[in-house]
Design a protein around this motif. Structure first.
Motif, PDB file in Angstrom:
ATOM      1  N   ALA A  40      -6.537  -9.072  38.342  1.00 48.16           N
ATOM      2  CA  ALA A  40      -5.240  -9.294  38.957  1.00 48.16           C
ATOM      3  C   ALA A  40      -4.762  -7.993  39.600  1.00 48.16           C
ATOM      4  CB  ALA A  40      -4.245  -9.764  37.903  1.00 48.16           C
ATOM      5  N   PRO A  41      -3.847  -8.083  40.562  1.00 48.37           N
ATOM      6  CA  PRO A  41      -3.351  -6.869  41.224  1.00 48.37           C
ATOM      7  C   PRO A  41      -2.781  -5.879  40.220  1.00 48.37           C
ATOM      8  CG  PRO A  41      -2.616  -8.828  42.391  1.00 48.37           C
ATOM      9  CD  PRO A  41      -3.265  -9.310  41.139  1.00 48.37           C
ATOM     10  N   GLY A  42      -3.232  -4.634  40.317  1.00 48.58           N
ATOM     11  CA  GLY A  42      -2.721  -3.584  39.445  1.00 48.58           C
ATOM     12  C   GLY A  42      -3.243  -3.610  38.027  1.00 48.58           C
ATOM     13  N   LYS A  43      -4.210  -4.500  37.750  1.00 38.44           N
ATOM     14  CA  LYS A  43      -4.743  -4.612  36.388  1.00 38.44           C
ATOM     15  C   LYS A  43      -6.252  -4.387  36.391  1.00 38.44           C
ATOM     16  CE  LYS A  43      -1.213  -7.728  34.577  1.00 38.44           C
ATOM     17  NZ  LYS A  43      -0.970  -8.984  33.823  1.00 38.44           N
ATOM     18  N   GLU A  44      -6.789  -4.125  35.210  1.00 37.94           N
ATOM     19  CA  GLU A  44      -8.234  -3.957  35.074  1.00 37.94           C
ATOM     20  C   GLU A  44      -8.930  -5.316  35.082  1.00 37.94           C
ATOM     21  OE1 GLU A  44      -8.274   0.206  32.492  1.00 37.94           O
ATOM     22  OE2 GLU A  44      -9.187  -1.616  31.675  1.00 37.94           O
ATOM     23  N   ARG A  45     -10.199  -5.279  35.431  1.00 34.99           N
ATOM     24  CA  ARG A  45     -10.990  -6.501  35.398  1.00 34.99           C
ATOM     25  C   ARG A  45     -11.098  -6.991  33.957  1.00 34.99           C
ATOM     26  NH1 ARG A  45     -16.551  -6.556  38.726  1.00 34.99           N
ATOM     27  NH2 ARG A  45     -15.031  -5.805  40.244  1.00 34.99           N
ATOM     28  N   GLU A  46     -10.955  -8.300  33.749  1.00 34.10           N
ATOM     29  CA  GLU A  46     -11.012  -8.842  32.394  1.00 34.10           C
ATOM     30  C   GLU A  46     -11.974 -10.010  32.310  1.00 34.10           C
ATOM     31  OE1 GLU A  46      -7.256 -10.416  31.087  1.00 34.10           O
ATOM     32  OE2 GLU A  46      -7.166 -11.918  32.673  1.00 34.10           O
ATOM     33  N   PHE A  47     -12.544 -10.171  31.140  1.00 29.24           N
ATOM     34  CA  PHE A  47     -13.459 -11.262  30.846  1.00 29.24           C
ATOM     35  C   PHE A  47     -12.722 -12.590  30.841  1.00 29.24           C
ATOM     36  CE2 PHE A  47     -16.865 -13.494  28.848  1.00 29.24           C
ATOM     37  CZ  PHE A  47     -16.295 -14.305  27.866  1.00 29.24           C
ATOM     38  N   VAL A  48     -13.354 -13.615  31.418  1.00 30.93           N
ATOM     39  CA  VAL A  48     -12.794 -14.969  31.401  1.00 30.93           C
ATOM     40  C   VAL A  48     -13.648 -15.903  30.539  1.00 30.93           C
ATOM     41  CG1 VAL A  48     -12.212 -16.988  32.803  1.00 30.93           C
ATOM     42  CG2 VAL A  48     -11.732 -14.674  33.667  1.00 30.93           C
ATOM     43  N   ALA A  49     -14.953 -15.969  30.855  1.00 31.71           N
ATOM     44  CA  ALA A  49     -15.838 -16.878  30.126  1.00 31.71           C
ATOM     45  C   ALA A  49     -17.281 -16.469  30.370  1.00 31.71           C
ATOM     46  CB  ALA A  49     -15.630 -18.321  30.580  1.00 31.71           C
ATOM     47  N   ASP A  50     -18.155 -16.839  29.424  1.00 28.90           N
ATOM     48  CA  ASP A  50     -19.577 -16.648  29.657  1.00 28.90           C
ATOM     49  C   ASP A  50     -20.359 -17.831  29.115  1.00 28.90           C
ATOM     50  OD1 ASP A  50     -19.928 -14.059  27.090  1.00 28.90           O
ATOM     51  OD2 ASP A  50     -20.024 -16.238  26.888  1.00 28.90           O
ATOM     52  N   ILE A  51     -21.618 -17.925  29.542  1.00 25.44           N
ATOM     53  CA  ILE A  51     -22.457 -19.054  29.145  1.00 25.44           C
ATOM     54  C   ILE A  51     -23.891 -18.556  28.997  1.00 25.44           C
ATOM     55  CG2 ILE A  51     -22.869 -19.764  31.550  1.00 25.44           C
ATOM     56  CD1 ILE A  51     -22.642 -22.703  30.503  1.00 25.44           C
ATOM     57  N   SER A  52     -24.559 -19.082  28.003  1.00 27.21           N
ATOM     58  CA  SER A  52     -25.942 -18.660  27.733  1.00 27.21           C
ATOM     59  C   SER A  52     -26.904 -19.212  28.780  1.00 27.21           C
ATOM     60  CB  SER A  52     -26.353 -19.146  26.342  1.00 27.21           C
ATOM     61  OG  SER A  52     -26.316 -20.566  26.288  1.00 27.21           O
ATOM     62  N   GLN A  53     -28.130 -18.737  28.712  1.00 23.84           N
ATOM     63  CA  GLN A  53     -29.125 -19.126  29.707  1.00 23.84           C
ATOM     64  C   GLN A  53     -29.344 -20.639  29.739  1.00 23.84           C
ATOM     65  OE1 GLN A  53     -29.195 -16.419  27.853  1.00 23.84           O
ATOM     66  NE2 GLN A  53     -30.433 -14.784  28.758  1.00 23.84           N
ATOM     67  N   SER A  54     -29.351 -21.261  28.582  1.00 17.72           N
ATOM     68  CA  SER A  54     -29.593 -22.702  28.519  1.00 17.72           C
ATOM     69  C   SER A  54     -28.332 -23.521  28.775  1.00 17.72           C
ATOM     70  CB  SER A  54     -30.132 -23.070  27.139  1.00 17.72           C
ATOM     71  OG  SER A  54     -29.130 -22.848  26.151  1.00 17.72           O
ATOM     72  N   GLY A  55     -27.199 -22.869  28.690  1.00 18.32           N
ATOM     73  CA  GLY A  55     -25.930 -23.581  28.833  1.00 18.32           C
ATOM     74  C   GLY A  55     -25.387 -24.123  27.530  1.00 18.32           C
ATOM     75  N   GLU A  56     -26.114 -23.880  26.416  1.00 20.95           N
ATOM     76  CA  GLU A  56     -25.683 -24.449  25.127  1.00 20.95           C
ATOM     77  C   GLU A  56     -24.475 -23.733  24.550  1.00 20.95           C
ATOM     78  OE1 GLU A  56     -30.069 -25.032  23.421  1.00 20.95           O
ATOM     79  OE2 GLU A  56     -28.525 -25.640  22.012  1.00 20.95           O
ATOM     80  N   HIS A  57     -24.341 -22.453  24.854  1.00 20.67           N
ATOM     81  CA  HIS A  57     -23.289 -21.657  24.223  1.00 20.67           C
ATOM     82  C   HIS A  57     -22.370 -21.071  25.286  1.00 20.67           C
ATOM     83  CE1 HIS A  57     -25.505 -21.992  20.502  1.00 20.67           C
ATOM     84  NE2 HIS A  57     -26.593 -21.604  21.133  1.00 20.67           N
ATOM     85  N   ALA A  58     -21.080 -21.172  25.020  1.00 20.76           N
ATOM     86  CA  ALA A  58     -20.079 -20.627  25.933  1.00 20.76           C
ATOM     87  C   ALA A  58     -18.970 -19.956  25.128  1.00 20.76           C
ATOM     88  CB  ALA A  58     -19.494 -21.721  26.810  1.00 20.76           C
ATOM     89  N   ASN A  59     -18.375 -18.945  25.721  1.00 21.99           N
ATOM     90  CA  ASN A  59     -17.261 -18.232  25.096  1.00 21.99           C
ATOM     91  C   ASN A  59     -16.150 -18.085  26.117  1.00 21.99           C
ATOM     92  OD1 ASN A  59     -18.559 -17.317  22.459  1.00 21.99           O
ATOM     93  ND2 ASN A  59     -19.995 -16.512  23.961  1.00 21.99           N
ATOM     94  N   TYR A  60     -14.927 -18.034  25.615  1.00 21.92           N
ATOM     95  CA  TYR A  60     -13.770 -17.965  26.497  1.00 21.92           C
ATOM     96  C   TYR A  60     -12.781 -16.922  26.013  1.00 21.92           C
ATOM     97  CZ  TYR A  60     -15.512 -22.452  28.143  1.00 21.92           C
ATOM     98  OH  TYR A  60     -16.303 -23.457  28.649  1.00 21.92           O
ATOM     99  N   ALA A  61     -12.082 -16.327  26.971  1.00 22.40           N
ATOM    100  CA  ALA A  61     -10.934 -15.501  26.627  1.00 22.40           C
ATOM    101  C   ALA A  61      -9.841 -16.404  26.061  1.00 22.40           C
ATOM    102  CB  ALA A  61     -10.429 -14.771  27.867  1.00 22.40           C
ATOM    103  N   ASP A  62      -9.067 -15.868  25.137  1.00 21.91           N
ATOM    104  CA  ASP A  62      -8.004 -16.662  24.526  1.00 21.91           C
ATOM    105  C   ASP A  62      -7.023 -17.189  25.567  1.00 21.91           C
ATOM    106  OD1 ASP A  62      -7.710 -14.665  21.470  1.00 21.91           O
ATOM    107  OD2 ASP A  62      -9.077 -16.297  22.021  1.00 21.91           O
ATOM    108  N   SER A  63      -6.812 -16.426  26.620  1.00 25.01           N
ATOM    109  CA  SER A  63      -5.820 -16.797  27.627  1.00 25.01           C
ATOM    110  C   SER A  63      -6.218 -18.030  28.431  1.00 25.01           C
ATOM    111  CB  SER A  63      -5.587 -15.622  28.580  1.00 25.01           C
ATOM    112  OG  SER A  63      -6.808 -15.239  29.198  1.00 25.01           O
ATOM    113  N   VAL A  64      -7.494 -18.400  28.411  1.00 26.44           N
ATOM    114  CA  VAL A  64      -7.940 -19.551  29.213  1.00 26.44           C
ATOM    115  C   VAL A  64      -8.526 -20.665  28.349  1.00 26.44           C
ATOM    116  CG1 VAL A  64      -8.432 -17.989  31.127  1.00 26.44           C
ATOM    117  CG2 VAL A  64     -10.312 -18.760  29.664  1.00 26.44           C
TER     118      VAL A  64
END
Length: 118
Positions: free
Chosen positions: A40-64
């Motif tokens: 976001a403007p004036g802020k540092e880059r932040e993690f939103v979500a990630d997903i494993s190679q197979s797509g079986e596992h995903a993680n999310y930031a609490d905010s989303v």
């Protein structure tokens, strides 16, 4: 080496939805863990979500969590970020990233702008 191109950004009213695709080049897409970050403007880059190679596992930031969903289609070399119930605080440039393991990303796209006016 992989090249990443994000698309799908735009202006959307609060409460609306957007889906961001990120297309990857190369034939080894399924070897990469994928992630979305935002800045976001004036802020540092932040993690939103990630997903494993197979797509079986995903993680999310609490905010989303509960509003955003990350998914991938290895046959199409594409990772997606489905964003629902958007809020003004989701306004940011959204970046796609790839790496050989979640948490360590070596390749980045140029980003796509998402704007949710207040």
């Amino acid at each position: 080496q992989v090249q990443l191109v994000e698309s799908g950004g735009g202006l959307v009213q609060a409460g609306g939805s957007l889906r961001l695709p990120c297309a990857a080049s190369g034939r080894t897409f399924s070897s990469y863990a994928m992630a979305w970050f935002r800045q976001a403007p004036g802020k540092e880059r932040e993690f939103v979500a990630d997903i494993s190679q197979s797509g079986e596992h995903a993680n999310y930031a609490d905010s989303v969590k509960g509003r955003f969903t990350i998914s991938r289609d290895n046959a199409k070399n594409t990772v997606y970020l489905q964003m629902n119930s958007l809020k003004p605080e989701d306004t940011a440039v959204y970046y796609c990233a790839a790496g050989f393991r979640t948490g360590i990303y070596n390749y980045w796209g140029k980003g796509t702008q998402v704007t949710v006016p207040s």
